[in-house]
Design an enzyme around this catalytic site. Structure first.
Site, PDB file in Angstrom:
ATOM      1  N   LYS A 115       0.838  -1.206   0.000  1.00 36.05           N
ATOM      2  CA  LYS A 115       0.000   0.000   0.000  1.00 36.05           C
ATOM      3  C   LYS A 115       0.872   1.255   0.000  1.00 36.05           C
ATOM      4  O   LYS A 115       0.527   2.252  -0.624  1.00 36.05           O
ATOM      5  CB  LYS A 115      -0.926  -0.006   1.218  1.00 36.05           C
ATOM      6  CG  LYS A 115      -2.073  -1.015   1.111  1.00 36.05           C
ATOM      7  CD  LYS A 115      -3.036  -0.848   2.274  1.00 36.05           C
ATOM      8  CE  LYS A 115      -3.865  -2.075   2.524  1.00 36.05           C
ATOM      9  NZ  LYS A 115      -5.158  -2.108   1.899  1.00 36.05           N
ATOM     10  N   GLU A 199      -2.714   6.983   7.944  1.00 36.66           N
ATOM     11  CA  GLU A 199      -3.514   7.786   7.023  1.00 36.66           C
ATOM     12  C   GLU A 199      -4.471   8.636   7.824  1.00 36.66           C
ATOM     13  O   GLU A 199      -4.886   8.254   8.915  1.00 36.66           O
ATOM     14  CB  GLU A 199      -4.387   6.862   6.132  1.00 36.66           C
ATOM     15  CG  GLU A 199      -3.780   6.509   4.821  1.00 36.66           C
ATOM     16  CD  GLU A 199      -4.683   5.585   3.992  1.00 36.66           C
ATOM     17  OE1 GLU A 199      -5.895   5.497   4.245  1.00 36.66           O
ATOM     18  OE2 GLU A 199      -4.139   4.948   3.084  1.00 36.66           O
ATOM     19  N   HIS A 234     -15.120  -3.333   7.880  1.00 37.77           N
ATOM     20  CA  HIS A 234     -14.360  -2.882   6.701  1.00 37.77           C
ATOM     21  C   HIS A 234     -14.406  -3.869   5.542  1.00 37.77           C
ATOM     22  O   HIS A 234     -13.558  -3.837   4.655  1.00 37.77           O
ATOM     23  CB  HIS A 234     -12.895  -2.572   7.041  1.00 37.77           C
ATOM     24  CG  HIS A 234     -12.741  -1.470   8.036  1.00 37.77           C
ATOM     25  ND1 HIS A 234     -13.285  -0.223   7.857  1.00 37.77           N
ATOM     26  CD2 HIS A 234     -12.107  -1.423   9.237  1.00 37.77           C
ATOM     27  CE1 HIS A 234     -13.000   0.538   8.904  1.00 37.77           C
ATOM     28  NE2 HIS A 234     -12.295  -0.165   9.767  1.00 37.77           N
ATOM     29  N   ARG A 291      -6.496  -8.091  -9.671  1.00 43.20           N
ATOM     30  CA  ARG A 291      -7.168  -9.378  -9.913  1.00 43.20           C
ATOM     31  C   ARG A 291      -8.624  -9.100 -10.244  1.00 43.20           C
ATOM     32  O   ARG A 291      -9.067  -7.955 -10.181  1.00 43.20           O
ATOM     33  CB  ARG A 291      -7.114 -10.236  -8.655  1.00 43.20           C
ATOM     34  CG  ARG A 291      -7.665  -9.456  -7.468  1.00 43.20           C
ATOM     35  CD  ARG A 291      -7.830 -10.267  -6.233  1.00 43.20           C
ATOM     36  NE  ARG A 291      -7.924  -9.445  -5.060  1.00 43.20           N
ATOM     37  CZ  ARG A 291      -9.019  -8.847  -4.617  1.00 43.20           C
ATOM     38  NH1 ARG A 291     -10.159  -8.983  -5.269  1.00 43.20           N
ATOM     39  NH2 ARG A 291      -9.018  -8.113  -3.523  1.00 43.20           N
TER      40      ARG A 291
HETATM   41  P1  ADP Z   1      -8.027  -3.825   2.877  1.00 44.47           P
HETATM   42  O1  ADP Z   1      -7.039  -3.992   1.760  1.00 44.47           O
HETATM   43  O2  ADP Z   1      -7.526  -4.359   4.189  1.00 44.47           O
HETATM   44  O3  ADP Z   1      -9.416  -4.299   2.535  1.00 44.47           O
HETATM   45  P2  ADP Z   1      -8.545  -1.037   2.166  1.00 44.47           P
HETATM   46  O4  ADP Z   1      -7.449  -0.054   2.087  1.00 44.47           O
HETATM   47  O5  ADP Z   1      -9.094  -1.566   0.882  1.00 44.47           O
HETATM   48  O6  ADP Z   1      -8.118  -2.247   3.123  1.00 44.47           O
HETATM   49  O7  ADP Z   1      -9.740  -0.424   3.006  1.00 44.47           O
HETATM   50  C1  ADP Z   1     -10.884  -1.182   3.348  1.00 44.47           C
HETATM   51  C2  ADP Z   1     -11.957  -0.278   3.937  1.00 44.47           C
HETATM   52  O8  ADP Z   1     -11.464   0.399   5.103  1.00 44.47           O
HETATM   53  C3  ADP Z   1     -12.433   0.842   3.035  1.00 44.47           C
HETATM   54  O9  ADP Z   1     -13.425   0.440   2.146  1.00 44.47           O
HETATM   55  C4  ADP Z   1     -12.950   1.842   4.046  1.00 44.47           C
HETATM   56  O10 ADP Z   1     -14.204   1.455   4.541  1.00 44.47           O
HETATM   57  C5  ADP Z   1     -11.971   1.726   5.175  1.00 44.47           C
HETATM   58  N1  ADP Z   1     -10.852   2.710   5.040  1.00 44.47           N
HETATM   59  C6  ADP Z   1      -9.624   2.482   4.530  1.00 44.47           C
HETATM   60  N2  ADP Z   1      -8.863   3.591   4.569  1.00 44.47           N
HETATM   61  C7  ADP Z   1      -9.627   4.563   5.116  1.00 44.47           C
HETATM   62  C8  ADP Z   1      -9.407   5.952   5.465  1.00 44.47           C
HETATM   63  N3  ADP Z   1      -8.237   6.563   5.263  1.00 44.47           N
HETATM   64  N4  ADP Z   1     -10.439   6.636   6.011  1.00 44.47           N
HETATM   65  C9  ADP Z   1     -11.629   6.041   6.250  1.00 44.47           C
HETATM   66  N5  ADP Z   1     -11.887   4.739   5.983  1.00 44.47           N
HETATM   67  C10 ADP Z   1     -10.909   4.008   5.424  1.00 44.47           C
END
Ligand code: ADP
Length: 504
Positions: A115, A199, A234, A291
């Site tokens: 990431k 973040e 999430h 993917r």
């Molecule tokens: P993973 O790869 O573990 O699934 P992601 O980066 O895709 O993680 O994030 C999954 C979810 O987490 C997002 O859809 C959102 O709901 C929440 N999320 C991630 N980053 C943030 C952020 N900076 N602020 C608010 N919610 C976030």
């Protein structure tokens, strides 16, 4: 390409095999001991036992899978999603063995796999990212410095993360050090890498993602967006295409940004750019999934394209058969991920046998599953039973159709989230389209809990419960009460269950 080995299991393995069959391509299934009677095995042209029951002994064992491809004379490997699909080392190994990899180049997987690296690449490509530390933080002080500058709350995230693991929201300075330690430990145990970065935590954003496709000749297109804000822990449970919150202008802007991101990492094949969209209409790159996604069917229904077919064509070295201007969105699609889980018990998996299973059908429905009646939900794999997708001429019609389908759906033997999803789809928060990634946990789950607690068990439900318990479809009355309350039209379902019970 005459034969494809599908290095996966369950519904996605079945899904990939279906397109292969339509294209006249032979399929090879691989399976663990637990999966020997699985649908993906029964439906394949050829099968190879990998042995073992844990993923490490089976679907993650690269050598066994490549050996299976060689022995069966497969020309290509499709990784599905999860397991080895985003493993750059495996992609490389497949190609080194002289097989075709139906996925993006290993170099693109590597660039997008971390990431923090992906964020750096996107910043250089002028793609907006959520404000955050440039790389992993080495101590709490660094994290505190960033948090003070950006303002609390912040989100700690594992650089190698996925599936919401190693993620923690921190709302004040006092909690940061302990949370960082915990996130690092969780990241280490889940991914073997304790790198955690910080973040800005966006309050109440939407999760909107853009499906992209690129070929090996430098062409790339976007296929509209998916609305994925309906999440628990999430993780997504209900997805839609298109999103009620995305205007044609925003669609174009996000789409072009996603294509830019794909080009920046030398992408080919199917990929998804995930974004967070805030209330002002600003959006930020979150990550790229290299993917096919679980929720790809909603895109297929509104574009009329078969994404697996496109993946195969691109892997063969063909040019994308369509240009951006040929992509026309039509109607609306909603997907519900039907899980064997105990919604009110913290969404924990509910293992057991699908002793009774009556999936819905009829106009405008699609169901992708790897199960059949009698299948076992085991503790070894994700407890998703199926993906139910409804298509309608507009959002209202698609939602109404999904509600109709969920009221037809009947499962016994395990607890499911069907009643909860039905509850969600009926609520104004969902109907209005005005929801965010936290709406389930903030509003809908507490509302559902209250609904279930106040749900009276009617005497005729109890009679049906006892009849079912006698036949061991339900283990006890509490279980039954919760499952029945899960379904709004409780007595009707109980009645149907009792009827099915009596007639066979
Ligand atoms: P993973 O790869 O573990 O699934 P992601 O980066 O895709 O993680 O994030 C999954 C979810 O987490 C997002 O859809 C959102 O709901 C929440 N999320 C991630 N980053 C943030 C952020 N900076 N602020 C608010 N919610 C976030």
């Amino acid at each position: 390409m005459k034969s494809v080995l599908i290095a996966n299991r369950g519904e996605i393995a079945v899904r990939v095999a279906r397109t292969c069959r339509e294209m006249g391509i032979r399929t090879v299934a691989v399976y663990s001991d637990v999966d020997k009677n699985s649908l993906h095995v029964l439906e394949a042209d050829q099968t190879v036992a990998l042995g073992g029951s844990t993923p490490a002994e089976s679907y993650l064992d690269q050598a066994k899978i490549i050996d299976a491809a060689k022995r069966t004379g497969a020309d290509a490997i499709h990784p599905g999603y999860g397991f080895l699909s985003e493993n750059a080392g495996f992609a490389e190994r497949v190609e080194k063995s002289g097989l075709i990899w139906i996925g993006p180049p290993a170099s693109a997987i590597t660039k997008m796999g971390s990431k923090t690296e992906a964020r750096a690449l996107m910043i250089d490509a002028k793609v907006p990212v959520v404000p955050g530390t440039r790389g992993a933080v080495s101590n709490a002080q660094e994290a505190i410095e960033f948090a003070k500058k950006a303002g609390f709350p912040v989100l700690l995230k594992a650089a190698a993360g996925g599936g919401g693991k190693g993620m923690r929201v921190v709302r004040n300075e006092a909690d940061l050090e302990a949370a960082l330690g915990a996130a690092q430990r969780e990241a280490k145990s889940a991914f073997g890498d304790d790198a955690v970065y910080v973040e800005k935590y966006l309050e109440e954003p939407k999760h909107i993602e853009v499906q992209i496709f690129a070929d090996k000749h430098g062409n790339a297109i976007y296929l509209g967006e998916r609305e994925c804000s309906m999440q628990r822990r999430h993780q997504k449970i209900i997805e839609e295409a298109p999103s009620a919150a995305v205007s044609p202008e925003l669609r174009k802007s996000m789409g072009e940004t996603a294509v830019m991101a794909a080009k920046a990492c030398g992408y080919a094949n199917a990929g998804t750019c995930e974004f967070l969209l805030d209330k002002t209409g600003a959006y930020y790159f979150l990550e790229m999934n290299t993917r096919l996604q679980v929720e790809h069917p909603v895109t297929e229904l509104v574009t009329g394209l078969d994404l697996v077919r496109l993946q195969i064509e691109v892997a063969r070295g063909n040019k994308l058969p369509i240009k951006q201007e040929d992509v026309k969105l039509r109607g609306h699609a909603v997907e519900v991920r039907v899980y064997a889980e105990d919604v009110l018990g913290g969404f924990l998996p509910s293992t057991g046998k699908l002793s009774l299973w009556r999936p819905p059908s009829g106009p405008g429905l699609r169901e992708d599953t790897g199960m059949y009646e009698g299948s076992e939900i085991s503790r070894f794999y994700d407890p998703m039973i199926s993906k139910l997708i409804a298509f309608g001429e507009n959002r209202e019609a698609a939602i109404d159709r999904m509600l109709r389908a969920l009221s037809e759906y009947f499962i016994a033997g395990v607890m499911t989230n069907i009643g909860f999803c039905k509850f969600v789809l009926e609520r104004d928060e969902f109907r209005s389209g005005n929801f965010d990634t936290g709406t389930i946990e903030r509003i809908l789950l507490p509302a559902y809990r209250e609904y279930v607690e106040n749900c009276e068990v009617q005497p005729d439900w109890l009679a049906a419960a006892i009849a079912l318990a006698n036949r061991q479809y339900y283990t006890d009355v509490t279980f039954f009460k919760r499952s029945m309350a899960d379904v709004q039209s409780g007595w009707k379902t109980a009645g149907r269950a009792a009827a099915l019970n009596n007639h066979g």
